[in-house]
Each structure stands twice: as C-alpha cells, then as structure tokens.
Design a protein around this motif. Sequence first.
Motif: not given
Length: 165
Positions: A112-127
């Motif tokens: 279970e992840l809280q909203p604060a524990d989730v980040s967008a994928t870095p741009d360098i990762a290729g999306g």
Amino acid sequence: MQNDLAADASGVRDAPGSRQLLTFTIQDEEYGIDILFVQEIKGFTRITPVPNAPHFVKGVLNLRGTVVPTIDLRARFRMPERPYDQFSVVIVVNVGTRVVGLLVDAVSDVLELQPADVSATPDIAGGTSTCCSAMGRLGDRIVMILDLDLLLDAVELHEAEGAAA
C-alpha cells in the motif's frame, strides 16, 4: 474502528488516497501493478506458441476454457532470457475487455503506497516507452509502477506494425 475492519485478506488496508499494488520482480528489479487489475496469479504452466507473434508474446495459455495471450515482461523490456523456474508465474490481468497473462520472475507481495510515496517517472526514463506510469518509494525500495494500458497498447501497436510489414 470501521477502517480496521476494512483490511483485506492480505492484511493491506485501503486508506483514503492510497494505492494497492501487486509487486513482482524481473531481473532483480521490483515492479508493481494496481491490484484492481489482477484476476489471478498462476504458477508457470505450458504456454502454446503462436506463429508470427512479436518476440515478447510467449503464446497463449488455456485458463479454464479462456485463451489468454501471455507476454513475457523480461522479453518485452529487452532483458536477457533466463530459464523459467518454480518461482516464475503468470499474473492474469483484466484491462478493459482484455484478459492478458504477464510472465514474471516472481511475485513479491501486496503493498500500500500513500500519495506522498508516489512520484512521476523521471523524464530521462523515457516515459511511455517504458510503460512505467510512476515510481513508488517505500524506505530504500523503489517500485516501478506499470501502466497496463500503455503496456498493452504498445503490444497492439507492435502487432499492427508487424502486420503492415
């Protein structure tokens, strides 16, 4: 008190705004998918190859009379092949009207992840090319959260490209 009773069988609580993920490993990396898409987890079984399928589509399996296309995520993510073993499993998912099997090295657990524990994928990762919609943090662990719509749309796009060739 009512929230205490809302725990599911795995002991994970559904707190407001939280995300429940089924986590699994591929080549020592941890991935997760939204638990709501998971129909079942099946031990590795015989998969019937399909001629002219993309290299990452291992074939189909018969799941109680339903033919389920199965994608080897190791091959899909261009990782080296390895023999399937007693830990290899097929995660059967429902995405819209599609039922698909995802072949992975091993299933880990439900997080279970809280909203604060989730980040967008870095741009360098290729999306979108990685089919990763976000990254979850749990202590020192990073869980790459897959977007099944992106993953399956990429499969269909690849199949369409192959048919046009």
